[in-house]
Design a protein around this motif. Sequence first.
Motif, mmCIF file in Angstrom:
data_model
loop_
_atom_site.group_PDB
_atom_site.id
_atom_site.type_symbol
_atom_site.label_atom_id
_atom_site.label_comp_id
_atom_site.label_asym_id
_atom_site.label_seq_id
_atom_site.Cartn_x
_atom_site.Cartn_y
_atom_site.Cartn_z
ATOM 1 N N GLU A 117 -31.045 -11.258 -15.322
ATOM 2 C CA GLU A 117 -30.664 -10.317 -16.388
ATOM 3 C C GLU A 117 -30.075 -9.038 -15.791
ATOM 4 O O GLU A 117 -29.056 -8.526 -16.257
ATOM 5 N N ALA A 118 -30.734 -8.529 -14.700
ATOM 6 C CA ALA A 118 -30.253 -7.298 -14.050
ATOM 7 C C ALA A 118 -28.853 -7.514 -13.484
ATOM 8 O O ALA A 118 -27.983 -6.644 -13.585
ATOM 9 N N LYS A 119 -28.636 -8.708 -12.879
ATOM 10 C CA LYS A 119 -27.310 -9.011 -12.318
ATOM 11 C C LYS A 119 -26.248 -9.022 -13.411
ATOM 12 O O LYS A 119 -25.146 -8.487 -13.235
ATOM 13 N N ALA A 120 -26.607 -9.617 -14.550
ATOM 14 C CA ALA A 120 -25.657 -9.670 -15.673
ATOM 15 C C ALA A 120 -25.338 -8.255 -16.152
ATOM 16 O O ALA A 120 -24.171 -7.918 -16.418
ATOM 17 N N LYS A 121 -26.390 -7.402 -16.228
ATOM 18 C CA LYS A 121 -26.187 -6.018 -16.668
ATOM 19 C C LYS A 121 -25.299 -5.257 -15.679
ATOM 20 O O LYS A 121 -24.456 -4.464 -16.068
ATOM 21 N N LEU A 122 -25.512 -5.505 -14.371
ATOM 22 C CA LEU A 122 -24.712 -4.841 -13.337
ATOM 23 C C LEU A 122 -23.233 -5.223 -13.485
ATOM 24 O O LEU A 122 -22.346 -4.367 -13.394
ATOM 25 N N THR A 123 -22.992 -6.494 -13.736
ATOM 26 C CA THR A 123 -21.611 -6.950 -13.924
ATOM 27 C C THR A 123 -20.989 -6.231 -15.126
ATOM 28 O O THR A 123 -19.850 -5.746 -15.064
ATOM 29 N N ALA A 167 -21.946 -3.323 -16.373
ATOM 30 C CA ALA A 167 -21.791 -1.901 -16.040
ATOM 31 C C ALA A 167 -20.544 -1.681 -15.187
ATOM 32 O O ALA A 167 -19.811 -0.711 -15.376
ATOM 33 N N LYS A 168 -20.298 -2.619 -14.237
ATOM 34 C CA LYS A 168 -19.122 -2.484 -13.371
ATOM 35 C C LYS A 168 -17.841 -2.556 -14.206
ATOM 36 O O LYS A 168 -16.893 -1.802 -13.990
ATOM 37 N N ALA A 169 -17.852 -3.478 -15.159
ATOM 38 C CA ALA A 169 -16.672 -3.620 -16.024
ATOM 39 C C ALA A 169 -16.458 -2.342 -16.837
ATOM 40 O O ALA A 169 -15.333 -1.840 -16.960
ATOM 41 N N GLU A 170 -17.572 -1.784 -17.345
ATOM 42 C CA GLU A 170 -17.515 -0.546 -18.142
ATOM 43 C C GLU A 170 -16.991 0.614 -17.289
ATOM 44 O O GLU A 170 -16.154 1.402 -17.727
ATOM 45 N N LEU A 171 -17.496 0.695 -16.031
ATOM 46 C CA LEU A 171 -17.069 1.754 -15.103
ATOM 47 C C LEU A 171 -15.562 1.669 -14.851
ATOM 48 O O LEU A 171 -14.859 2.687 -14.835
ATOM 49 N N GLY A 172 -15.085 0.447 -14.679
ATOM 50 C CA GLY A 172 -13.639 0.237 -14.479
ATOM 51 C C GLY A 172 -12.856 0.786 -15.650
ATOM 52 O O GLY A 172 -11.846 1.491 -15.471
ATOM 53 N N LYS A 173 -13.366 0.497 -16.877
ATOM 54 C CA LYS A 173 -12.684 0.972 -18.097
ATOM 55 C C LYS A 173 -12.677 2.502 -18.132
ATOM 56 O O LYS A 173 -11.676 3.135 -18.430
ATOM 57 N N ILE A 174 -13.871 3.096 -17.834
ATOM 58 C CA ILE A 174 -13.996 4.572 -17.876
ATOM 59 C C ILE A 174 -13.057 5.209 -16.860
ATOM 60 O O ILE A 174 -12.373 6.190 -17.167
#
Length: 267
Positions: A58-64, A66-73
């Motif tokens: 679950e944490a790995k999925a959340k990290l993925t 978050a990374k996608a969100e960071l890219g967008k930001i």
Amino acid sequence: MMTRYKCVSAIVFMLVAVLMVGTAGCAPSVSDNGCAAVKAELDKANAELKKLRTELDEAKAKLTEAKAELGKIKAEVAAVKTASLEELLRQRRSIRDYTDAPLTKDEVMKLLWAGQGITTAWGFRTAPSAGALYPLELYVVAGNVDNLAPGVYKYEPKENKLTLVKEGDARASLAAASLGQSCVRDGAINIVIAAVYKRTTAKYGSRGERYVHIEVGHAAQNICLQATALDLGLVTIGAFEDTAVAKIIGMSADEVPLYVIPVGRIK
Ligand SMILES: Cc1cc2nc3c(=O)[nH]c(=O)nc-3n(C[C@H](O)[C@H](O)[C@H](O)COP(=O)(O)O)c2cc1C
């Protein structure tokens, strides 16, 4: 004798019985209990491990995510930065009417830094300069600034600080030397840009004069955009008497005033 023999036999019999119960009765039951306890412990550990694996997934999925969100930001921030420069260019206007509200010293320093601030360890500045010879000097005629006494100050790019040149409010006399333009009197401050031509002409000859004039435009435009970003009004003024302005400021003999820039809060 017989009684004594019977007594010893009875004791021996009892000891043997106790031993038999101990080896044939207790030992297997203790071992079974231990095994069951270890097995139960193992099951518990396995269940714990399974739970942890699920949590890790679950944490790995959340990290993925978050990374996608960071890219967008990051992409959005880059877009806003570009848009904000474009917005400043669009908004910049010559403004000649100001309120009586003071500027802060921080705002004054930001304007000066934008004009000639140092941005690298070597000493390169916010504005380009032919041969990096930096012929420009910036002065502030301060009249209405919080925590800065009225006076004429020189900007020292190396230390990003002001040095007092003359005490007292020189705005009215500067306005008179600027053909009576009221915005010079009304601005909380005036930034005066002077040039030492020989710093550039020593290397480039008479063509260096052209370079100096180009450079003052670079510095002034930076100040214009910084003022726009700070929501301050200013106008770049070229109509003034050189000798009178140089005297009011207290310039050295090799400095020539090129621009007077009144700045204030927009009315
Ligand atoms: C070299 C130069 C000298 C100027 N001198 C004066 C001046 O003496 N007085 C003044 O009110 N505006 C002066 N201006 C400002 C122009 O009038 C102003 O830039 C022009 O009207 C265009 O308006 P904007 O700056 O809002 O785009 C000067 C501008 C430049 C580039």
